[in-house]
Design a protein around this motif. Structure first.
Motif, mmCIF file in Angstrom:
data_model
loop_
_atom_site.group_PDB
_atom_site.id
_atom_site.type_symbol
_atom_site.label_atom_id
_atom_site.label_comp_id
_atom_site.label_asym_id
_atom_site.label_seq_id
_atom_site.Cartn_x
_atom_site.Cartn_y
_atom_site.Cartn_z
ATOM 1 N N HIS A 138 -30.467 10.087 23.772
ATOM 2 C CA HIS A 138 -31.406 10.236 22.666
ATOM 3 C C HIS A 138 -32.843 9.950 23.083
ATOM 4 O O HIS A 138 -33.078 9.227 24.054
ATOM 5 C CB HIS A 138 -31.009 9.296 21.513
ATOM 6 N N PHE A 139 -33.753 10.537 22.345
ATOM 7 C CA PHE A 139 -35.172 10.288 22.576
ATOM 8 C C PHE A 139 -35.503 8.931 21.946
ATOM 9 O O PHE A 139 -35.767 8.828 20.750
ATOM 10 C CB PHE A 139 -36.015 11.398 21.934
ATOM 11 N N ASN A 140 -35.450 7.897 22.762
ATOM 12 C CA ASN A 140 -35.647 6.542 22.260
ATOM 13 C C ASN A 140 -36.346 5.687 23.312
ATOM 14 O O ASN A 140 -36.618 6.154 24.431
ATOM 15 C CB ASN A 140 -34.318 5.921 21.825
ATOM 16 N N LEU A 141 -36.612 4.447 22.959
ATOM 17 C CA LEU A 141 -37.279 3.537 23.886
ATOM 18 C C LEU A 141 -36.435 3.301 25.129
ATOM 19 O O LEU A 141 -36.957 3.246 26.256
ATOM 20 C CB LEU A 141 -37.584 2.209 23.184
ATOM 21 N N LEU A 142 -35.139 3.150 24.959
ATOM 22 C CA LEU A 142 -34.245 2.900 26.078
ATOM 23 C C LEU A 142 -34.430 3.933 27.179
ATOM 24 O O LEU A 142 -34.550 3.588 28.360
ATOM 25 C CB LEU A 142 -32.791 2.919 25.582
ATOM 26 N N ASN A 143 -34.471 5.205 26.801
ATOM 27 C CA ASN A 143 -34.600 6.252 27.805
ATOM 28 C C ASN A 143 -36.021 6.430 28.298
ATOM 29 O O ASN A 143 -36.233 6.870 29.438
ATOM 30 C CB ASN A 143 -34.023 7.562 27.263
ATOM 31 N N ASN A 148 -41.173 8.271 15.921
ATOM 32 C CA ASN A 148 -41.892 7.371 15.008
ATOM 33 C C ASN A 148 -41.488 5.907 15.152
ATOM 34 O O ASN A 148 -41.238 5.224 14.159
ATOM 35 C CB ASN A 148 -41.671 7.819 13.553
ATOM 36 N N GLN A 149 -41.366 5.454 16.369
ATOM 37 C CA GLN A 149 -41.058 4.046 16.629
ATOM 38 C C GLN A 149 -41.939 3.615 17.795
ATOM 39 O O GLN A 149 -41.753 4.069 18.917
ATOM 40 C CB GLN A 149 -39.576 3.856 16.958
ATOM 41 N N LEU A 195 -42.537 0.506 19.136
ATOM 42 C CA LEU A 195 -42.277 -0.764 19.793
ATOM 43 C C LEU A 195 -42.455 -0.630 21.307
ATOM 44 O O LEU A 195 -41.899 0.275 21.922
ATOM 45 C CB LEU A 195 -40.853 -1.224 19.473
ATOM 46 N N LYS A 196 -43.258 -1.496 21.880
ATOM 47 C CA LYS A 196 -43.537 -1.584 23.317
ATOM 48 C C LYS A 196 -44.376 -0.418 23.829
ATOM 49 O O LYS A 196 -45.350 -0.610 24.555
ATOM 50 C CB LYS A 196 -42.256 -1.720 24.142
ATOM 51 N N LEU A 197 -43.980 0.811 23.497
ATOM 52 C CA LEU A 197 -44.727 2.006 23.884
ATOM 53 C C LEU A 197 -45.102 2.782 22.629
ATOM 54 O O LEU A 197 -44.278 2.931 21.734
ATOM 55 C CB LEU A 197 -43.896 2.905 24.804
ATOM 56 N N ASN A 198 -46.331 3.297 22.581
ATOM 57 C CA ASN A 198 -46.686 4.143 21.439
ATOM 58 C C ASN A 198 -46.056 5.526 21.641
ATOM 59 O O ASN A 198 -45.523 5.826 22.719
ATOM 60 C CB ASN A 198 -48.208 4.211 21.249
ATOM 61 N N PRO A 199 -46.055 6.384 20.625
ATOM 62 C CA PRO A 199 -45.366 7.679 20.751
ATOM 63 C C PRO A 199 -45.822 8.513 21.944
ATOM 64 O O PRO A 199 -44.997 9.127 22.627
ATOM 65 C CB PRO A 199 -45.699 8.370 19.421
ATOM 66 N N GLN A 200 -47.111 8.537 22.212
ATOM 67 C CA GLN A 200 -47.621 9.317 23.340
ATOM 68 C C GLN A 200 -47.129 8.749 24.670
ATOM 69 O O GLN A 200 -46.736 9.498 25.574
ATOM 70 C CB GLN A 200 -49.150 9.347 23.309
ATOM 71 N N GLN A 201 -47.118 7.419 24.785
ATOM 72 C CA GLN A 201 -46.635 6.789 26.016
ATOM 73 C C GLN A 201 -45.143 7.027 26.210
ATOM 74 O O GLN A 201 -44.686 7.287 27.322
ATOM 75 C CB GLN A 201 -46.926 5.287 25.975
#
Length: 262
Positions: free
Chosen positions: A232-237, A44-45, A47-53
């Motif tokens: 973690h399942f995050n933007l970084l990864n 549910n974050q 930023l930069k990429l939507n959840p599907q992306q």
């Protein structure tokens, strides 16, 4: 085991890993291996990429490395919705292991969360996840905290054993979550910012942690282990997991499936 017995154990383990060349014992080549284990599934974050992306980018990074299979330890609250279930279904369909990370992702702490309440939250998480074919009864403690007393620890361990769970152990712990926090703060301030420095720091940090824990395994056991690396399942990864896996391969580590590591 007393100190003398421990020293003898380490000595025997080391000799067992050695070969004799010209009368001198030299270590056998011992290539480290590592599996990806990913926590929370906090999608549910946007930023930069939507959840599907973000979901697709992470899965594609694993697929591009020999169809590598990870373990995803899911907090049930993150998939207790149609969108969450749909995103998790992509992991299930791709053959990745799904584990239980509790429902609420609360730390076991008698002042706030008793062992009884914590155990109930484990089952609540299982209820959300058990319909996915790749779900396994492997549990990872939120924050890797097993309680503040032996009584708390033992009560939950007994509960897990009673319900057929094994512990989703971690051998390489790191702070990718902290790097992700800094990355998202930068992008919130400037969505067009160059994030190369975050990638480079992340790779250096993970390499330092991996070599530290592998060295620790060798000192204690006399050998390397099949490592389970916590990220973690995050933007970084979503952005840099592929780079992380490339780094390990370039440095001579073998990438293995999480089920194999466990």
């Amino acid at each position: 085991m007393n100190r003398r017995e421990f020293a003898a154990f380490i000595g025997m383990a080391t000799v067992g890993l050695a070969t004799e060349t010209s009368g001198v014992l030299t270590p056998k080549p011992d290539k480290p291996s590592v599996a990806v284990t990913m926590d929370d599934f906090n999608w549910n974050q946007s930023l930069k990429l939507n959840p599907q992306q973000r979901n697709r980018a992470t899965l594609d990074a694993l697929k591009s490395h020999g169809n590598l299979k990870a373990a995803l330890f899911v907090a049930g609250k993150n998939v207790d919705s149609e969108t969450g279930k749909a995103l998790l279904r992509e992991w299930d369909s791709a053959g990745h292991m799904i584990g239980n990370h509790s429902y609420s992702h609360r730390e076991l702490n008698s002042e706030k969360v008793t062992a009884e309440a914590f155990n109930a939250d484990i089952l609540k998480g299982e209820e959300v996840l058990k319909g996915f074919p790749r779900f396994q009864k492997s549990f990872r403690f939120p924050f890797l905290k097993e309680g503040e007393s032996a009584a708390e620890r033992d009560a939950v361990r007994a509960f897990l054993k009673q319900h057929g769970y094994r512990n989703g152990h971690v051998t390489i712990d790191a702070s990718d979550w902290a790097v992700d926090n800094r990355l998202r703060a930068r992008l919130t301030k400037d969505p067009t910012a160059d994030v190369t420095a975050y990638r480079d720091f992340y790779l250096d940090h993970m390499w330092e942690r991996a070599t530290y824990y592998d060295d620790l395994a060798r000192k204690v056991l006399g050998r390397t282990v099949k490592h389970t690396m916590l990220v973690h399942f995050n933007l970084l990864n979503a952005l840099f997991l592929g780079d992380l896996l490339n780094m390990f391969k370039t440095k001579g580590w073998k990438l293995i499936d999480a089920v194999d590591a466990f």
